[in-house]
Scaffold this motif. Sequence first.
Motif, mmCIF file in Angstrom:
data_model
loop_
_atom_site.group_PDB
_atom_site.id
_atom_site.type_symbol
_atom_site.label_atom_id
_atom_site.label_comp_id
_atom_site.label_asym_id
_atom_site.label_seq_id
_atom_site.Cartn_x
_atom_site.Cartn_y
_atom_site.Cartn_z
ATOM 1 N N GLY A 23 73.361 38.175 -22.283
ATOM 2 C CA GLY A 23 74.085 39.205 -21.539
ATOM 3 C C GLY A 23 73.964 39.002 -20.040
ATOM 4 N N SER A 24 72.780 38.614 -19.588
ATOM 5 C CA SER A 24 72.604 38.357 -18.163
ATOM 6 C C SER A 24 73.343 37.089 -17.742
ATOM 7 N N SER A 25 73.251 36.048 -18.570
ATOM 8 C CA SER A 25 73.795 34.766 -18.118
ATOM 9 C C SER A 25 75.316 34.698 -18.247
ATOM 10 N N VAL A 26 75.872 35.201 -19.348
ATOM 11 C CA VAL A 26 77.328 35.139 -19.486
ATOM 12 C C VAL A 26 77.953 36.261 -18.671
ATOM 13 N N GLY A 27 78.756 35.902 -17.701
ATOM 14 C CA GLY A 27 79.358 36.918 -16.845
ATOM 15 C C GLY A 27 80.507 36.333 -16.057
ATOM 16 N N LEU A 28 80.721 36.883 -14.884
ATOM 17 C CA LEU A 28 81.796 36.392 -14.025
ATOM 18 C C LEU A 28 81.591 34.913 -13.708
ATOM 19 N N GLY A 29 80.352 34.482 -13.702
ATOM 20 C CA GLY A 29 80.061 33.081 -13.422
ATOM 21 C C GLY A 29 80.801 32.152 -14.365
ATOM 22 N N ASN A 30 80.874 32.533 -15.634
ATOM 23 C CA ASN A 30 81.505 31.673 -16.626
ATOM 24 C C ASN A 30 83.025 31.728 -16.573
ATOM 25 N N ILE A 31 83.563 32.930 -16.428
ATOM 26 C CA ILE A 31 85.001 33.108 -16.641
ATOM 27 C C ILE A 31 85.764 33.144 -15.327
ATOM 28 N N LEU A 106 71.848 40.091 -2.567
ATOM 29 C CA LEU A 106 73.025 39.502 -1.921
ATOM 30 C C LEU A 106 74.108 39.180 -2.954
ATOM 31 N N ILE A 107 73.698 38.626 -4.083
ATOM 32 C CA ILE A 107 74.692 38.255 -5.108
ATOM 33 C C ILE A 107 75.399 39.501 -5.633
ATOM 34 N N LEU A 108 74.624 40.529 -5.960
ATOM 35 C CA LEU A 108 75.255 41.716 -6.561
ATOM 36 C C LEU A 108 76.262 42.351 -5.612
ATOM 37 N N PHE A 110 78.483 41.024 -3.709
ATOM 38 C CA PHE A 110 79.862 40.528 -3.882
ATOM 39 C C PHE A 110 80.284 40.511 -5.345
ATOM 40 N N TYR A 111 79.308 40.377 -6.224
ATOM 41 C CA TYR A 111 79.595 40.376 -7.668
ATOM 42 C C TYR A 111 80.308 41.658 -8.071
ATOM 43 N N SER A 112 79.846 42.760 -7.483
ATOM 44 C CA SER A 112 80.423 44.061 -7.805
ATOM 45 C C SER A 112 81.874 44.173 -7.348
ATOM 46 N N PHE A 231 72.528 27.060 -11.699
ATOM 47 C CA PHE A 231 71.544 28.133 -11.518
ATOM 48 C C PHE A 231 72.206 29.504 -11.657
ATOM 49 N N PHE A 232 73.346 29.651 -10.994
ATOM 50 C CA PHE A 232 74.042 30.943 -10.993
ATOM 51 C C PHE A 232 74.389 31.383 -12.413
ATOM 52 N N THR A 233 74.989 30.479 -13.158
ATOM 53 C CA THR A 233 75.499 30.870 -14.469
ATOM 54 C C THR A 233 74.370 31.166 -15.457
ATOM 55 N N LEU A 234 73.199 30.556 -15.260
ATOM 56 C CA LEU A 234 72.083 30.842 -16.168
ATOM 57 C C LEU A 234 71.167 31.933 -15.610
ATOM 58 N N SER A 235 71.564 32.574 -14.522
ATOM 59 C CA SER A 235 70.756 33.624 -13.883
ATOM 60 C C SER A 235 69.388 33.108 -13.464
ATOM 61 N N LEU A 236 69.351 31.865 -12.979
ATOM 62 C CA LEU A 236 68.060 31.270 -12.613
ATOM 63 C C LEU A 236 67.771 31.406 -11.125
ATOM 64 N N GLY A 237 66.507 31.236 -10.777
ATOM 65 C CA GLY A 237 66.127 31.163 -9.377
ATOM 66 C C GLY A 237 66.006 32.507 -8.686
ATOM 67 N N MET A 238 66.157 33.607 -9.436
ATOM 68 C CA MET A 238 66.069 34.927 -8.829
ATOM 69 C C MET A 238 64.974 35.764 -9.493
ATOM 70 N N GLY A 239 64.140 35.118 -10.280
ATOM 71 C CA GLY A 239 63.075 35.863 -10.935
ATOM 72 C C GLY A 239 63.547 36.747 -12.076
ATOM 73 N N ILE A 240 64.859 36.712 -12.353
ATOM 74 C CA ILE A 240 65.373 37.605 -13.387
ATOM 75 C C ILE A 240 64.934 37.150 -14.763
ATOM 76 N N MET A 241 65.080 35.871 -15.013
ATOM 77 C CA MET A 241 64.639 35.360 -16.309
ATOM 78 C C MET A 241 63.110 35.463 -16.412
ATOM 79 N N ILE A 328 73.723 44.546 -14.217
ATOM 80 C CA ILE A 328 72.508 45.316 -14.483
ATOM 81 C C ILE A 328 71.280 44.466 -14.212
ATOM 82 N N SER A 329 71.340 43.211 -14.670
ATOM 83 C CA SER A 329 70.178 42.336 -14.485
ATOM 84 C C SER A 329 69.992 41.975 -13.008
ATOM 85 N N LEU A 330 71.075 42.078 -12.230
ATOM 86 C CA LEU A 330 70.949 41.774 -10.800
ATOM 87 C C LEU A 330 70.380 42.944 -10.007
ATOM 88 N N LEU A 331 70.603 44.156 -10.484
ATOM 89 C CA LEU A 331 70.103 45.324 -9.752
ATOM 90 C C LEU A 331 68.618 45.565 -10.051
HETATM 91 N N1 TRP Z 1 74.669 34.641 -14.587
HETATM 92 C C1 TRP Z 1 75.595 35.675 -14.239
HETATM 93 C C2 TRP Z 1 77.003 35.144 -14.331
HETATM 94 O O1 TRP Z 1 77.199 33.996 -14.658
HETATM 95 C C3 TRP Z 1 75.330 36.248 -12.885
HETATM 96 C C4 TRP Z 1 73.913 36.601 -12.688
HETATM 97 C C5 TRP Z 1 73.236 37.574 -13.324
HETATM 98 C C6 TRP Z 1 72.992 35.913 -11.873
HETATM 99 N N2 TRP Z 1 71.934 37.554 -12.959
HETATM 100 C C7 TRP Z 1 71.769 36.542 -12.065
HETATM 101 C C8 TRP Z 1 73.093 34.845 -11.014
HETATM 102 C C9 TRP Z 1 70.613 36.079 -11.408
HETATM 103 C C10 TRP Z 1 71.948 34.390 -10.355
HETATM 104 C C11 TRP Z 1 70.732 34.999 -10.571
HETATM 105 O O2 TRP Z 1 77.947 35.841 -14.078
#
Ligand code: TRP
Length: 455
Positions: A23-31, A106-108, A110-112, A231-241, A328-331
């Motif tokens: 749910g976190s990884s599949v998002g706007l990044g993919n589509i 920062l990402i959220l 513009f993501y929003s 990194f973006f598409t897998l939600s990496l590098g932001m401590g979220i995973m 949600i995972s970004l907030l």
């Molecule tokens: N991975 C999400 C997407 O592809 C966006 C996203 C959610 C994200 N959490 C993240 C990107 C943490 C970087 C870091 O749409």
Amino acid sequence: MSYKSHSHAQWSSRMAFVLAAVGSSVGLGNIWKFPYMTGESGGGAFVLVYLICIFLVGLPMLMSEWLLGRLGQKNPISTMGDITRRLKRSRAWVLIGVAGILGAYLILSFYSVIGGWALAYIQMAVVDTFSELNNDSVGTLFGNLLASPVELLLWHSLFMIMTIGVVVGGVAGGLERAAKTLMPALAVLLVLLVGYAATTGAFAEGAAYLFTPDFSKITRDGILAALGHAFFTLSLGMGIMMAYGSYLSDDVNIGRSALIVVVMDTVIALLAGLAIFPIVFANGLDAAAGPGLIFQTLPLAFGNMAGGWLFGLLFFVLLVFAAWTSAISLLEPLVEWIEERSPLSRVGSTIVAGLATWALGLATVLSFNVWGDFAPLGMFDKFAGMTLFDLLDYVTSKLLLPLTGLATVLFVGWFMGRDELRSQLNMSDGAFALWRVAVRFIAPIGVVIVFISSL
Ligand code: TRP
């Protein structure tokens, strides 16, 4: 949390964990992002570099974040604090957690705004705007949306309210349950769209564009973009995973779960590409149209299909859902941090974090109209013509994500003991050795080379 082995609870929580991660990884990044970046970076060569980055850097990195989280059992900053203290390593590694919170914020922002575009398209589908579209008017439709700061602001606000609502109300459980059916529905709909794309007469051209690498077309910046997007598409590098890993029980197989997430994420992105590029070529549209690409191509397809308004409606609803679960995972990281550092309650922290994100989102809203010509760093050649939105995207995807990613793999690869790592990863010796080579050498060297060459 611990689960008895072979009980039903264990299976369902492992499922829940993988689902939350998907749910976190599949998002706007993919589509949204993957197709337009592919179009801007010349197609197949970009896709190939992206796939290499996903599997050689993204997968080992995802496993690293999960195992750090499972060892630390706290928010990313405290996790890094605890682990460095225990292993007697420099406290500077805590910066990984700090950079993560900043980057997610920062990402959220513009993501929003982009999530808001998808909301606007739901409304357009409902009033059946798509059925009269042609090649020109589909661009005008999108152009008109961007030209109106008020409209963008309203949709951005609605998307932020939806995100805050879930994080405040803790209905994440309900949302997760919904995601269980909606994510597969999104995949099915994408397959249907690929089916439609196959009838446009340009399917072969679209597929060849995606899968035939022409290395004369990719630039150094394109390679950095592919890495950053992995990194973006897998939600990496932001401590979220890492935060997700902190809820992980000891018996979950990190390697296998990571492989599932990576494969699902990649498949969704490639399906989106296969749906979009044939439509682009069949209608003589511009593959390099940029961030508006899916919004200027898919409505045409919906307009031409029987029952297209319904498919259009469904598609944008599902897109919003995918974006929502990611938002949600970004907030969450910022909320967690405010809650721990201030006297504010969970609700108060969420509202403050949400308002701060909403406010920064105004920069992106205005980047598409009033501030469209405002290039704050325009005096440097590299940033010429980049709006605030472009800069936010650049700083996060091309700087923060790769750099925190690099720091994470360096820490795991070179500052943690082999035995501790081995105990976290119940995989075969061969697979473990391979993972360790990726974390110690391939990922860091790859990131450094890409980085240096693009500067
Ligand atoms: N991975 C999400 C997407 O592809 C966006 C996203 C959610 C994200 N959490 C993240 C990107 C943490 C970087 C870091 O749409």
